[in-house]
Design an enzyme around this catalytic site. Structure first.
Site, PDB file in Angstrom:
ATOM      1  N   GLY A  46      -5.871   7.299  53.772  1.00 13.88           N
ATOM      2  CA  GLY A  46      -6.566   8.387  53.104  1.00 13.88           C
ATOM      3  C   GLY A  46      -8.053   8.113  53.073  1.00 13.88           C
ATOM      4  O   GLY A  46      -8.490   6.955  53.090  1.00 13.88           O
ATOM      5  N   GLN A  51     -16.551   8.988  50.184  1.00 21.19           N
ATOM      6  CA  GLN A  51     -16.582   7.630  50.726  1.00 21.19           C
ATOM      7  C   GLN A  51     -17.467   7.508  51.957  1.00 21.19           C
ATOM      8  O   GLN A  51     -17.860   6.404  52.322  1.00 21.19           O
ATOM      9  CB  GLN A  51     -15.169   7.160  51.071  1.00 21.19           C
ATOM     10  CG  GLN A  51     -14.289   6.966  49.855  1.00 21.19           C
ATOM     11  CD  GLN A  51     -12.889   6.577  50.274  1.00 21.19           C
ATOM     12  OE1 GLN A  51     -12.046   7.425  50.483  1.00 21.19           O
ATOM     13  NE2 GLN A  51     -12.656   5.272  50.396  1.00 21.19           N
ATOM     14  N   CYS A  92      -8.113   0.229  48.841  1.00 14.99           N
ATOM     15  CA  CYS A  92      -9.108   1.272  49.079  1.00 14.99           C
ATOM     16  C   CYS A  92     -10.068   0.818  50.172  1.00 14.99           C
ATOM     17  O   CYS A  92     -10.510  -0.333  50.158  1.00 14.99           O
ATOM     18  CB  CYS A  92      -9.864   1.552  47.781  1.00 14.99           C
ATOM     19  SG  CYS A  92     -11.107   2.838  47.910  1.00 14.99           S
ATOM     20  N   LEU A  93     -10.396   1.731  51.074  1.00 13.80           N
ATOM     21  CA  LEU A  93     -11.341   1.400  52.134  1.00 13.80           C
ATOM     22  C   LEU A  93     -12.729   1.101  51.567  1.00 13.80           C
ATOM     23  O   LEU A  93     -13.518   0.404  52.203  1.00 13.80           O
ATOM     24  CB  LEU A  93     -11.419   2.540  53.158  1.00 13.80           C
ATOM     25  CG  LEU A  93     -10.121   2.823  53.909  1.00 13.80           C
ATOM     26  CD1 LEU A  93     -10.280   4.021  54.834  1.00 13.80           C
ATOM     27  CD2 LEU A  93      -9.656   1.593  54.676  1.00 13.80           C
ATOM     28  N   HIS A 134      -5.421   9.323  44.320  1.00 10.21           N
ATOM     29  CA  HIS A 134      -6.431   8.293  44.581  1.00 10.21           C
ATOM     30  C   HIS A 134      -7.649   8.927  45.250  1.00 10.21           C
ATOM     31  O   HIS A 134      -8.792   8.678  44.852  1.00 10.21           O
ATOM     32  CB  HIS A 134      -5.806   7.210  45.467  1.00 10.21           C
ATOM     33  CG  HIS A 134      -6.755   6.147  45.923  1.00 10.21           C
ATOM     34  ND1 HIS A 134      -6.693   4.859  45.456  1.00 10.21           N
ATOM     35  CD2 HIS A 134      -7.776   6.177  46.812  1.00 10.21           C
ATOM     36  CE1 HIS A 134      -7.640   4.143  46.046  1.00 10.21           C
ATOM     37  NE2 HIS A 134      -8.312   4.916  46.870  1.00 10.21           N
ATOM     38  N   GLU A 135      -7.409   9.764  46.263  1.00  8.59           N
ATOM     39  CA  GLU A 135      -8.522  10.377  46.999  1.00  8.59           C
ATOM     40  C   GLU A 135      -9.251  11.413  46.141  1.00  8.59           C
ATOM     41  O   GLU A 135     -10.481  11.520  46.207  1.00  8.59           O
ATOM     42  CB  GLU A 135      -8.031  10.996  48.311  1.00  8.59           C
ATOM     43  CG  GLU A 135      -7.406  10.007  49.287  1.00  8.59           C
ATOM     44  CD  GLU A 135      -8.263   8.779  49.595  1.00  8.59           C
ATOM     45  OE1 GLU A 135      -9.511   8.856  49.547  1.00  8.59           O
ATOM     46  OE2 GLU A 135      -7.682   7.718  49.882  1.00  8.59           O
ATOM     47  N   HIS A 138     -11.813   9.864  44.044  1.00  5.21           N
ATOM     48  CA  HIS A 138     -13.090   9.657  44.750  1.00  5.21           C
ATOM     49  C   HIS A 138     -13.972  10.897  44.629  1.00  5.21           C
ATOM     50  O   HIS A 138     -15.183  10.785  44.422  1.00  5.21           O
ATOM     51  CB  HIS A 138     -12.862   9.349  46.231  1.00  5.21           C
ATOM     52  CG  HIS A 138     -12.492   7.934  46.502  1.00  5.21           C
ATOM     53  ND1 HIS A 138     -13.314   6.865  46.233  1.00  5.21           N
ATOM     54  CD2 HIS A 138     -11.371   7.407  47.043  1.00  5.21           C
ATOM     55  CE1 HIS A 138     -12.722   5.742  46.585  1.00  5.21           C
ATOM     56  NE2 HIS A 138     -11.527   6.044  47.083  1.00  5.21           N
TER      57      HIS A 138
END
Length: 168
Positions: A46, A51, A92-93, A134-135, A138
């Protein structure tokens, strides 16, 4: 298509609340393509526009093993269907190398626009529901580390800052 730079915690730009997408254009679709390429290359499941330092309410996901089922959510709105929380180890990225347990609702309904601006609604559960929440966090300027104790969050921040200084 291009691979975009992924912002890393504690970059303050990750705290920016994203604005709604007013119109889905060719530029929006190009951003979606770049985000998918970036997510696959990272590799991740994701990625939110925040991000990659684009502060629009847009995210992409792909939970498939073969990276062949991309999902696009523009201006997503979530409704909790089951208040029971599930425990998941999230990564997480934007917080590379760290995984921590976070509790989130297991079942949600999302209303959003797709890649071409068409409205849709779908119900998600399990990993898909967790990833979507989660996304969306962000897009609201939140990170999974915000669910951790202040001590754990500070420890992760300091280690990532040290790694970032070494890279610079």
């Amino acid at each position: 298509m291009a691979i975009l730079e992924i912002l890393e915690f504690p970059d303050p730009r990750l705290r920016t609340v994203a604005e709604p997408v007013v119109e889905v254009t060719d530029a929006t679709r190009s951003l979606i393509d770049d985000m998918l390429e970036t997510m696959y290359a990272a590799p991740g499941i994701g990625l939110a526009a925040t991000q990659v330092d684009v502060h629009q309410r847009l995210l992409v996901m792909d939970l498939s093993e073969d990276q062949d089922a991309p999902q696009v959510y523009i201006n997503p709105e979530v409704e909790i269907l089951d208040p029971e929380l599930g425990e998941y180890d999230e990564g997480c990225l934007s917080v590379p190398g760290y995984y921590e347990t976070v509790n989130r609702p297991r079942r949600v309904r999302v209303a959003a626009l797709g890649r071409d601006g068409e409205a849709f609604t779908e119900e998600l559960d399990g990993l898909a529901a967790i990833c979507l929440q989660h996304e969306i966090d962000h897009l609201d300027g939140k990170l999974f580390v915000d669910y951790l104790t202040p001590l754990k969050r500070t420890r992760i921040r300091k280690k990532l800052e040290k790694t970032q200084r070494r890279r610079a």
